[in-house]
Design an enzyme around this catalytic site. Structure first.
Site, PDB file in Angstrom:
ATOM      1  CB  SER A   1      30.865 -11.621 -32.910  1.00 13.05           C
ATOM      2  OG  SER A   1      30.884 -12.181 -31.626  1.00 13.05           O
TER       3      SER A   1
ATOM      4  NE  ARG B   1      26.772 -12.346 -35.740  1.00 15.38           N
ATOM      5  CZ  ARG B   1      27.150 -13.010 -34.648  1.00 15.38           C
ATOM      6  NH1 ARG B   1      28.408 -13.351 -34.477  1.00 15.38           N
ATOM      7  NH2 ARG B   1      26.267 -13.318 -33.702  1.00 15.38           N
TER       8      ARG B   1
ATOM      9  NE  ARG C   1      29.784 -23.467 -25.087  1.00 19.38           N
ATOM     10  CZ  ARG C   1      30.189 -22.333 -25.656  1.00 19.38           C
ATOM     11  NH1 ARG C   1      31.270 -22.343 -26.428  1.00 19.38           N
ATOM     12  NH2 ARG C   1      29.533 -21.224 -25.473  1.00 19.38           N
TER      13      ARG C   1
ATOM     14  CG  ASP D   1      31.993 -13.464 -24.904  1.00 23.55           C
ATOM     15  OD1 ASP D   1      31.359 -14.378 -24.352  1.00 23.55           O
ATOM     16  OD2 ASP D   1      31.934 -13.229 -26.124  1.00 23.55           O
TER      17      ASP D   1
HETATM   18  C1  S3P Z   1      28.490 -14.628 -29.626  1.00 26.13           C
HETATM   19  C2  S3P Z   1      27.492 -14.501 -28.681  1.00 26.13           C
HETATM   20  C3  S3P Z   1      27.693 -14.743 -27.238  1.00 26.13           C
HETATM   21  C4  S3P Z   1      29.173 -14.791 -26.874  1.00 26.13           C
HETATM   22  C5  S3P Z   1      29.981 -15.590 -27.852  1.00 26.13           C
HETATM   23  C6  S3P Z   1      29.868 -15.008 -29.253  1.00 26.13           C
HETATM   24  C7  S3P Z   1      28.178 -14.371 -31.042  1.00 26.13           C
HETATM   25  O1  S3P Z   1      27.096 -15.970 -26.884  1.00 26.13           O
HETATM   26  O2  S3P Z   1      29.334 -15.337 -25.580  1.00 26.13           O
HETATM   27  O3  S3P Z   1      31.353 -15.585 -27.487  1.00 26.13           O
HETATM   28  O4  S3P Z   1      29.105 -14.200 -31.857  1.00 26.13           O
HETATM   29  O5  S3P Z   1      26.975 -14.325 -31.373  1.00 26.13           O
HETATM   30  P1  S3P Z   1      25.526 -16.064 -26.541  1.00 26.13           P
HETATM   31  O6  S3P Z   1      24.809 -15.450 -27.652  1.00 26.13           O
HETATM   32  O7  S3P Z   1      25.234 -17.523 -26.402  1.00 26.13           O
HETATM   33  O8  S3P Z   1      25.369 -15.346 -25.239  1.00 26.13           O
END
Ligand code: S3P
Length: 442
Positions: free
Chosen positions: A27, A31, A127, A320
């Site tokens: 994540s 970003r 998705r 996750d």
């Molecule tokens: C993520 C948010 C999560 C997570 C994904 C990564 C992110 O999803 O499941 O692997 O980097 O913002 P959701 O925000 O849809 O729950």
């Protein structure tokens, strides 16, 4: 991405010992590229995750004219073009397996003066994207989806976005982040209120790059029209990758493992709380802060886990980690019940159904429910399971080998490289009797 189907095979037994540093946080790595590209100046990123998902984000920004050096051994240098410096991509942006790339980019691109198209692999094209398209339309964006709100997404350029005050119907950091990124380009304030806390890396990193973000309880707001200033970003190891080792070491007798430099953002620590409630022996050492994110070393020793009712409040904080947690539940004594986790059905695979099918194939009494699972822990046999191309399912079943009575063969593991390149090598070095066949992915 490699398209060679990979098989992972795990022999029963073994223990996890020594020290492991899992790759960088997915994540935060996404970003860092996105916000570094929008900043003024050069952003140097260390600890970057060189997984397929984050490489897809890099490729997308290169296609929009951003010069990005690396990644090389986790080092990336992004020559930021400023908030208004992106160029129109000549072709559709292919984001592979990466839902984070698609949802966050959808928000960011909604505010650009040029048109763009976002697509991805067969899993990503299934998705739901309506959850980002709908609130973006309320901001004045034009985002077209294929049938049922699925990708590809066609985004029409505009300079006319306006801020909204939006209450998220589902707890989603991706939707929250998409709206904040669109909000950079909107007139006035964009505010997002979440029904439960979700990961806040976007807010933290915006702040770290000098963009003012106001947070009050469940609401986060920013005002459009500001700018970002480049800064160095150090990415900690991904707690979602560490999760497999936390479960593996907990269920394998004789384990004593140190997981180094793991990101411990409070919006990501559900796995620690849930495992501890199940009786896991986890201690946090050397707590520190790195680049605005808390970081620790985690010591995990084997223990006797017992089943629990997973606290609903922890679900978004461990979203996750459920493939790994289901394996912990299968190895625990007694019944584990998960509810309130219907989001798992729309991840890289339907993680409720696919995990239940795999656990049943190994002789575990696992009953899927619409929003969770009921698992009776105990003995587990060997057998063959299909990960359905879902990286986290493949790695979860690999760790199941530490508890199983026979060999586990896991099919369709090529996507392990989306989040955890080198998983098999690192897991084998720690003591898992694991081998991979037929694909670099694993
Ligand atoms: C993520 C948010 C999560 C997570 C994904 C990564 C992110 O999803 O499941 O692997 O980097 O913002 P959701 O925000 O849809 O729950």
């Amino acid at each position: 991405m490699t398209n060679i189907p990979a098989t992972i095979r795990v022999q029963p037994g073994g223990a996890l010992t020594g020290r492991v540093r899992v790759p960088g946080d997915k994540s935060i790595s996404h970003r860092a590229i996105m916000l570094g590209a929008l900043a003024e100046g050069i952003t140097t990123v260390t600890g970057f995750l060189e997984g397929e998902d984050c490489l897809a984000t890099i490729a997308a920004f290169r296609a929009m004219g951003v010069e990005i050096e690396g990644p090389r051994e986790g080092l990336v240098r992004i020559h930021g073009v400023g908030v208004h410096g992106l160029m129109p991509p000549r072709e559709p942006l292919d984001l592979g397996n990466s839902g984070t790339s698609m949802r966050l980019l959808c928000g960011l691109l909604a505010g650009q003066p040029f048109d763009s198209v976002l697509t991805g692999d067969a899993s990503l094209r299934k998705r739901p994207m309506g959850r980002v398209a709908e609130p973006l339309r309320l901001m004045g964006a034009t985002v077209e989806t294929a049938e049922g709100g699925r990708p590809p997404l066609a985004i029409r350029g505009t300079r006319m976005l306006h801020g909204i005050d939006y209450r998220l119907p589902v707890a989603s950091a991706q939707v929250k982040s998409a709206l904040l990124l669109a909000g950079l380009y909107a007139h006035g304030y964009t505010c997002v209120t979440e029904p439960a806390p979700t990961r806040d890396h976007t807010e933290r990193m915006l702040g770290g790059l000098g963009y003012s973000v106001e947070r009050a309880g469940p609401q986060v707001c920013l005002h459009g029209g500001g700018h970002l200033v480049a800064a160095d970003i150090e990415v900690p190891a991904d707690i979602s990758s560490a999760a497999f080792f936390l479960v593996g070491a907990s269920i394998a007798p004789g384990s004593n493992l140190l997981l180094e430099h793991v990101g411990m953002n409070p919006t990501r620590t559900g796995i620690i709380h849930i495992l501890r409630e199940m009786g896991a022996d986890i201690s946090l050492e050397n707590e520190r802060e790195v680049g605005g994110e808390p970081v620790v070393d985690i010591r995990v020793r084997s223990s006797r886990l017992h089943g629990i009712h997973i606290p609903p409040g922890q679900v978004p904080l461990a979203i996750d980690e459920f493939p790994a947690l289901f394996v912990a539940a299968a190895a625990a004594e007694g019944r584990t019940v998960l509810t309130g986790a219907e989001e798992l059905r729309v991840k890289e695979s339907d993680r409720i159904q696919v995990m239940a099918d795999g656990l049943q194939a190994l002789g575990v009494a696992a009953t899927p429910t619409p929003d969770g699972m009921i698992i009776e822990g105990g003995a587990m046999g060997g057998g063959e399971v299909d990960s359905h191309g879902d990286h986290r399912i493949a790695m979860a079943f690999a760790m199941a080998g530490l508890h199983a009575g026979g060999t586990i063969t896991i099919r369709n593991c090529e996507n392990v490289a989306t989040s955890f390149p080198g998983f098999v090598r690192i897991a084998a070095a720690a003591g898992l009797a694991v081998t991979a066949e037929g694909g670099e992915g694993a």
